[in-house]
Write an enzyme that holds these catalytic residues in place. Sequence first.
Site, PDB file in Angstrom:
ATOM      1  N   CYS A   1       0.836  -1.209   0.000  1.00  0.00           N
ATOM      2  CA  CYS A   1       0.000   0.000   0.000  1.00  0.00           C
ATOM      3  C   CYS A   1       0.867   1.255   0.000  1.00  0.00           C
ATOM      4  CB  CYS A   1      -0.947  -0.016   1.197  1.00  0.00           C
ATOM      5  SG  CYS A   1      -2.067  -1.435   1.139  1.00  0.00           S
ATOM      6  N   THR A   2       1.979   1.191   0.712  1.00  0.00           N
ATOM      7  CA  THR A   2       2.901   2.323   0.733  1.00  0.00           C
ATOM      8  C   THR A   2       3.508   2.527  -0.652  1.00  0.00           C
ATOM      9  OG1 THR A   2       3.377   2.002   3.078  1.00  0.00           O
ATOM     10  CG2 THR A   2       5.003   3.240   1.792  1.00  0.00           C
TER      11      THR A   2
END
Length: 149
Positions: free
Chosen positions: A46-47
């Site tokens: 997600c980062t």
Amino acid sequence: MTTLKPGDKAPDFSIPNQDGNTVSLSDFKGKKLVLFFYPKASTPGCTAEACSLRDNVERFRESGYEILGASADSPKRQTNFKNKYELPYDLLADEDHTLLNAYKVWGPKKFMGKEYDGIHRTTFVIDKEGVIQEVITKVKTKEHADQIL
């Protein structure tokens, strides 16, 4: 997995962002929108995805796009994610899954032999009239901006 497809009207929403302010689809009328759903703030994939969009935010703006991220994380967790990675766009905190269910990105998943309910990483590209132009279900987190632009 979502059943929404290009040509469908994007489901309307009014969801709190990381600051607790309500953000609605109607706020983006007349603008193009990239709405990306991710499983959990501050996790590696997600980062990478959020930072790919961040690093290309000028390209998106030059093409007339606004960006919104969404997950089931709390506003506090979204704030921490936004601040830690200096994300220049709002993150929606959909703790009750209203938005996730409207876009049909919440459902059964498998990971390492276990089944559970979670968010299917999916991105919707929405035009100025609120119509879905593209649905990306095979997100390449590190190259996500290039998948869209």
